[in-house]
Design a protein around this motif. Sequence first.
Motif, PDB file in Angstrom:
ATOM      1  N   MET A  72       0.656  -1.132  -0.057  1.00  7.43           N
ATOM      2  CA  MET A  72      -0.192   0.007   0.227  1.00  7.43           C
ATOM      3  C   MET A  72       1.031   0.530   0.150  1.00  7.43           C
ATOM      4  O   MET A  72       0.173   2.428  -0.056  1.00  7.43           O
ATOM      5  N   GLY A  73       1.995   1.051  -0.291  1.00 11.39           N
ATOM      6  CA  GLY A  73       3.105   2.560   0.065  1.00 11.39           C
ATOM      7  C   GLY A  73       4.067   2.697   1.092  1.00 11.39           C
ATOM      8  O   GLY A  73       4.348   3.859   0.987  1.00 11.39           O
ATOM      9  N   LYS A  74       2.979   2.721   2.573  1.00  7.11           N
ATOM     10  CA  LYS A  74       2.897   3.567   3.508  1.00  7.11           C
ATOM     11  C   LYS A  74       4.894   4.101   3.514  1.00  7.11           C
ATOM     12  O   LYS A  74       5.281   4.522   3.678  1.00  7.11           O
ATOM     13  N   SER A  75       5.616   2.765   3.506  1.00  2.64           N
ATOM     14  CA  SER A  75       6.616   2.093   4.194  1.00  2.64           C
ATOM     15  C   SER A  75       7.687   3.037   3.200  1.00  2.64           C
ATOM     16  O   SER A  75       8.361   3.383   3.260  1.00  2.64           O
ATOM     17  N   PHE A  76       7.309   2.331   1.778  1.00  9.18           N
ATOM     18  CA  PHE A  76       8.026   3.227   1.141  1.00  9.18           C
ATOM     19  C   PHE A  76       7.932   4.653   0.479  1.00  9.18           C
ATOM     20  O   PHE A  76       9.448   5.495   0.336  1.00  9.18           O
ATOM     21  N   VAL A  77       6.876   5.159   0.874  1.00  9.77           N
ATOM     22  CA  VAL A  77       7.038   6.591   0.667  1.00  9.77           C
ATOM     23  C   VAL A  77       7.771   7.450   2.052  1.00  9.77           C
ATOM     24  O   VAL A  77       8.486   8.139   1.755  1.00  9.77           O
ATOM     25  N   GLU A  78       7.246   6.547   2.944  1.00  7.76           N
ATOM     26  CA  GLU A  78       8.379   6.918   4.070  1.00  7.76           C
ATOM     27  C   GLU A  78       9.916   7.263   3.775  1.00  7.76           C
ATOM     28  O   GLU A  78      10.508   7.933   3.894  1.00  7.76           O
ATOM     29  N   MET A  79      10.184   6.406   3.273  1.00  9.32           N
ATOM     30  CA  MET A  79      12.030   6.417   3.062  1.00  9.32           C
ATOM     31  C   MET A  79      12.273   7.515   2.432  1.00  9.32           C
ATOM     32  O   MET A  79      13.373   8.036   2.709  1.00  9.32           O
ATOM     33  N   ALA A  80      11.348   7.731   1.074  1.00  8.81           N
ATOM     34  CA  ALA A  80      11.221   8.625   0.047  1.00  8.81           C
ATOM     35  C   ALA A  80      11.720   9.969   0.839  1.00  8.81           C
ATOM     36  O   ALA A  80      11.508  10.756  -0.145  1.00  8.81           O
ATOM     37  N   LYS A  81      10.169   9.784   1.298  1.00  9.80           N
ATOM     38  CA  LYS A  81      10.575  11.760   2.300  1.00  9.80           C
ATOM     39  C   LYS A  81      11.577  11.531   2.677  1.00  9.80           C
ATOM     40  O   LYS A  81      12.435  12.844   2.898  1.00  9.80           O
ATOM     41  N   ALA A  82      12.076  10.416   3.672  1.00 10.32           N
ATOM     42  CA  ALA A  82      13.032  10.899   4.629  1.00 10.32           C
ATOM     43  C   ALA A  82      14.054  10.793   3.697  1.00 10.32           C
ATOM     44  O   ALA A  82      15.517  11.153   4.468  1.00 10.32           O
ATOM     45  N   ASP A  83      14.595  10.844   2.048  1.00 14.31           N
ATOM     46  CA  ASP A  83      15.789  10.779   1.137  1.00 14.31           C
ATOM     47  C   ASP A  83      16.103  11.067   0.579  1.00 14.31           C
ATOM     48  O   ASP A  83      15.490  11.220  -0.598  1.00 14.31           O
ATOM     49  N   PRO A  84      15.161  12.816   0.716  1.00 14.39           N
ATOM     50  CA  PRO A  84      15.347  13.680  -0.712  1.00 14.39           C
ATOM     51  C   PRO A  84      16.103  13.458  -1.867  1.00 14.39           C
ATOM     52  O   PRO A  84      16.093  13.884  -2.899  1.00 14.39           O
ATOM     53  N   LEU A  85      17.249  13.149  -1.573  1.00 10.84           N
ATOM     54  CA  LEU A  85      18.694  13.061  -2.412  1.00 10.84           C
ATOM     55  C   LEU A  85      18.276  12.137  -3.259  1.00 10.84           C
ATOM     56  O   LEU A  85      19.646  12.016  -4.661  1.00 10.84           O
ATOM     57  N   ARG A  86      17.797  10.795  -2.727  1.00  5.45           N
ATOM     58  CA  ARG A  86      17.365  10.060  -3.631  1.00  5.45           C
ATOM     59  C   ARG A  86      16.076   9.504  -4.933  1.00  5.45           C
ATOM     60  O   ARG A  86      15.653   9.944  -4.775  1.00  5.45           O
ATOM     61  N   ASN A  87      16.292   9.365  -5.736  1.00  2.00           N
ATOM     62  CA  ASN A  87      15.020   9.334  -6.969  1.00  2.00           C
ATOM     63  C   ASN A  87      14.433   7.662  -6.399  1.00  2.00           C
ATOM     64  O   ASN A  87      15.393   6.784  -6.185  1.00  2.00           O
ATOM     65  N   TYR A  88      12.795   7.473  -5.980  1.00  4.00           N
ATOM     66  CA  TYR A  88      12.320   6.781  -5.601  1.00  4.00           C
ATOM     67  C   TYR A  88      10.986   6.097  -7.062  1.00  4.00           C
ATOM     68  O   TYR A  88      10.277   7.224  -7.288  1.00  4.00           O
TER      69      TYR A  88
END
Length: 236
Positions: A72-88
């Motif tokens: 459902m994307g919750k942890s995936f989006v959370e990781m991306a939010k905490a890691d703005p210098l990478r593309n997810y």
Amino acid sequence: MTEKNAENNALLEKHRIKSYVIRAGRMTTAQSNALTELAPKYLIDSSAEKPLDIAAIFGREAPLVVEIGFGMGKSFVEMAKADPLRNYLGIEVHPPGVGAAMMLIEKEGLTNVKVINYDAYLVLTKCLKPQSVDILQIFFPDPWPKARHHKRRLINDSFIDVITPVLKHGAQVRMATDWQEYAEEMLECFNKAEGFTNTSENNTYIPRPEWRPLTKFELRGERLGHGVWDLVFIRD
């Protein structure tokens, strides 16, 4: 992609047993609306099965994280939010999860996250360019617990053959499962694979990493005494 890799992929596709079954899960109205209204912003069409221009898709050059099966994307989006210098880039075959993930991306206003609603095998072999991925993540894949279904498990020797060409040298493969027997199988596959190094000090599992968000599912499992096994391998 070399001619040899193309031949190997064609052979794998011919004899491939899919690791998923599209289930007729209930989709909410909001998820359904997201699939149409938010798709232009966040959904990447891979149906043409042609190489993707990742820099153009994200509007920048940055390290690429690919996650297979983000649910459902919750942890995936959370990781991306905490890691703005990478593309997810997330890959998920189940439409309700894709819709839910796009809603979360929109809510957080993130620009470093895109999703694909397509077969991960085809994305890996047709759409991602060689040595383009810095981190590959597979968290809690379906363990297919019945013995007769083990052949459907995503992570096996053939899977390693598929992912190796798209990984940069030095890229990480991050995995986690709450199914011990599957964890042992993952460990065995990667420990014997050429070109990969286990980051664990004793060639087994690593402590739960801080960068992997704790999910509600995992918290419930901890309360019930279930274990979770994390693995991280580096492509040499």
